[in-house]
Design an enzyme around this catalytic site. Structure first.
Site, PDB file in Angstrom:
ATOM      1  N   HIS A  90     -15.854 -21.468 -60.233  1.00 16.36           N
ATOM      2  CA  HIS A  90     -17.041 -20.710 -59.860  1.00 16.36           C
ATOM      3  C   HIS A  90     -17.542 -19.841 -61.001  1.00 16.36           C
ATOM      4  CE1 HIS A  90     -17.470 -21.100 -55.272  1.00 16.36           C
ATOM      5  NE2 HIS A  90     -16.757 -22.123 -55.716  1.00 16.36           N
ATOM      6  N   VAL A  94     -21.589 -20.924 -63.214  1.00 18.53           N
ATOM      7  CA  VAL A  94     -22.696 -19.966 -63.166  1.00 18.53           C
ATOM      8  C   VAL A  94     -22.816 -19.287 -64.528  1.00 18.53           C
ATOM      9  CG1 VAL A  94     -23.664 -17.952 -62.001  1.00 18.53           C
ATOM     10  CG2 VAL A  94     -22.285 -19.604 -60.704  1.00 18.53           C
ATOM     11  N   GLY A  96     -21.927 -20.205 -67.382  1.00 17.41           N
ATOM     12  CA  GLY A  96     -20.836 -20.441 -68.319  1.00 17.41           C
ATOM     13  C   GLY A  96     -19.551 -19.703 -67.995  1.00 17.41           C
ATOM     14  N   ASP A  98     -17.558 -17.080 -68.500  1.00 14.43           N
ATOM     15  CA  ASP A  98     -17.703 -15.763 -69.120  1.00 14.43           C
ATOM     16  C   ASP A  98     -17.152 -14.628 -68.271  1.00 14.43           C
ATOM     17  OD1 ASP A  98     -19.515 -15.729 -67.058  1.00 14.43           O
ATOM     18  OD2 ASP A  98     -21.287 -15.368 -68.308  1.00 14.43           O
ATOM     19  N   PRO A 187     -22.597 -25.890 -56.117  1.00 12.42           N
ATOM     20  CA  PRO A 187     -22.844 -26.983 -55.170  1.00 12.42           C
ATOM     21  C   PRO A 187     -22.395 -26.622 -53.764  1.00 12.42           C
ATOM     22  CG  PRO A 187     -21.754 -27.793 -57.145  1.00 12.42           C
ATOM     23  CD  PRO A 187     -21.691 -26.295 -57.195  1.00 12.42           C
ATOM     24  N   HIS A 217      -9.537 -30.299 -54.904  1.00 16.82           N
ATOM     25  CA  HIS A 217      -9.467 -30.116 -53.452  1.00 16.82           C
ATOM     26  C   HIS A 217      -8.220 -30.731 -52.846  1.00 16.82           C
ATOM     27  CE1 HIS A 217     -14.058 -29.267 -52.889  1.00 16.82           C
ATOM     28  NE2 HIS A 217     -13.424 -28.334 -53.567  1.00 16.82           N
ATOM     29  N   ASP A 269      -6.211 -31.012 -47.792  1.00 19.40           N
ATOM     30  CA  ASP A 269      -5.343 -32.195 -47.857  1.00 19.40           C
ATOM     31  C   ASP A 269      -4.186 -31.962 -46.906  1.00 19.40           C
ATOM     32  OD1 ASP A 269      -3.517 -34.190 -48.440  1.00 19.40           O
ATOM     33  OD2 ASP A 269      -3.149 -33.557 -50.509  1.00 19.40           O
ATOM     34  N   THR A 272      -0.162 -33.484 -48.344  1.00 22.55           N
ATOM     35  CA  THR A 272       0.607 -32.695 -49.318  1.00 22.55           C
ATOM     36  C   THR A 272      -0.216 -31.461 -49.681  1.00 22.55           C
ATOM     37  OG1 THR A 272      -0.324 -34.032 -51.129  1.00 22.55           O
ATOM     38  CG2 THR A 272       1.836 -34.690 -50.249  1.00 22.55           C
TER      39      THR A 272
END
EC number: 1.11.1.7
Length: 348
Positions: A90, A94, A96, A98, A187, A217, A269, A272
């Site tokens: 995240h 946004v 780069g 930073d 996204p 994920h 998931d 596992t």
């Protein structure tokens, strides 16, 4: 600091994976090994030149401090691996890589933490604070918060059973942040494959990078509100979409209707949940992708489907592509208005 119904616990892109907590985000080309040579330079925004060995002399303790905190934290709370990985996603997506995602709101700055994709969703800030504090005590004003995020993301994967890669360092910390940029740039869990491909390409990331990074994920959890669209065939009586696993969807509907969509949470998931592996892709092929944007990778585009099939059958290929994509994503530059923060939550 320090069975099908058992899916019911939380959630990131983000992820996200990704924890890839409540609203996960879906996330190279070959990279150099850890030779100490000059690394990536991105042609996006402010030119950023990173180096694999920058802290070897200036702060040789940095990587061991980060790893120690991540290892201890994830042993106590396995979900934190996904959370730290998602923080890095995240941040980079946004403006780069930073560390702008770490800035608290002030009277003159409304940052990324309160943007809808992040609010009540991102976690792990206290872990980053602890790491930064320890590093500052031995190497003051040397290691950036953005680099800490990148190293912590890598170590979260490693302690969860995933691959290790050398992290390029030399990022700077932004003195600004933008709630609107976070709102618009991250996204959605309902994104189509075409939208995802476009979003990633705009950041210099390929279709392969996107599918590989989505494999984050394999860790984390998600709220029912993040995957409501997956339940639509059951709720409307419409025929199931291609690739849907009705038994899986019915178990999700049972969860969400029992405890409520804003409360119900489950593993991204189920097989596992705390191990970084290729099970995420196996799940997609059996119609058990939790988020709409995840399952879309296996059904909406033949190109992404082929990559999913490769990763589901060969974990080593996934691991290699994931490592390369992480290095590539980690090279997305921020702006020139930057510094090395003393406290990751505020500018100097």
């Amino acid at each position: 600091m320090k069975n099908l119904f058992n899916l019911f616990l939380m959630f990131f892109f983000a992820m996200p994976i990704l924890s890839l907590s409540e609203n996960p985000t879906n996330f190279s080309e070959s990279c150099e090994d850890g030779s100490g040579e000059t690394g990536s330079s991105f042609g996006i925004g402010f030119d950023l030149v990173l180096d694999f060995g920058l802290y070897r002399n200036s702060c040789p303790e940095a990587e061991s401090i980060v790893y120690s905190w991540v290892e201890t934290t994830v042993l106590e709370d396995p979900r934190m691996a996904a959370s730290l990985l998602r923080l890095h996603f995240h941040d980079c997506f946004v403006n780069g890589c930073d560390a702008s995602v770490l800035l608290d709101d002030t009277e003159g700055l409304v940052g990324e933490k309160t943007a809808p994709p992040n609010l009540n969703s991102l976690r792990g800030f206290e872990v980053i604070d602890s790491i930064k504090s320890d590093i500052e005590s031995v190497c003051p004003e040397t290691v950036s918060c953005a680099d800490i995020l990148a190293m912590a993301a890598r170590d979260s994967v490693v302690v969860s059973g995933g691959p290790r890669w050398e992290v390029e360092v030399g990022r700077k910390d932004s003195r600004t942040a933008s709630k609107q940029a976070a709102t618009n740039g991250l996204p959605s869990p309902n994104s189509t494959v075409s939208t995802l491909i476009s979003t990633f390409q705009n950041l210099g990331l390929s279709q392969t990078d996107m599918v590989a990074l989505s494999g984050g994920h394999t860790l984390g959890k998600a709220r029912c509100t993040s995957f409501t669209a997956r339940l639509q065939p059951l709720q409307t009586g419409q025929p199931a979409n291609h690739g849907d696993n009705l038994e899986f969807l019915e178990s999700l509907q049972q969860l969400c209707s029992t405890v409520g969509p804003s409360v119900g949470i489950t593993q991204l998931d189920l097989v596992t949940p705390s191990t970084f592996d290729n099970q995420y892709y196996v799940n997609l092929l059996s119609g058990e992708g939790l988020l709409p944007s995840d399952q879309a990778l296996a059904v909406q585009d033949p190109g992404t489907r082929a990559i999913v099939e490769t990763y589901a059958t060969d974990q080593s290929v996934f691991f290699e592509d994931f490592k390369n994509a992480m290095v590539k994503m980690g090279g997305i530059p921020g702006g020139s208005n930057s510094e090395i923060r003393k406290n990751c939550r505020m500018i100097n």
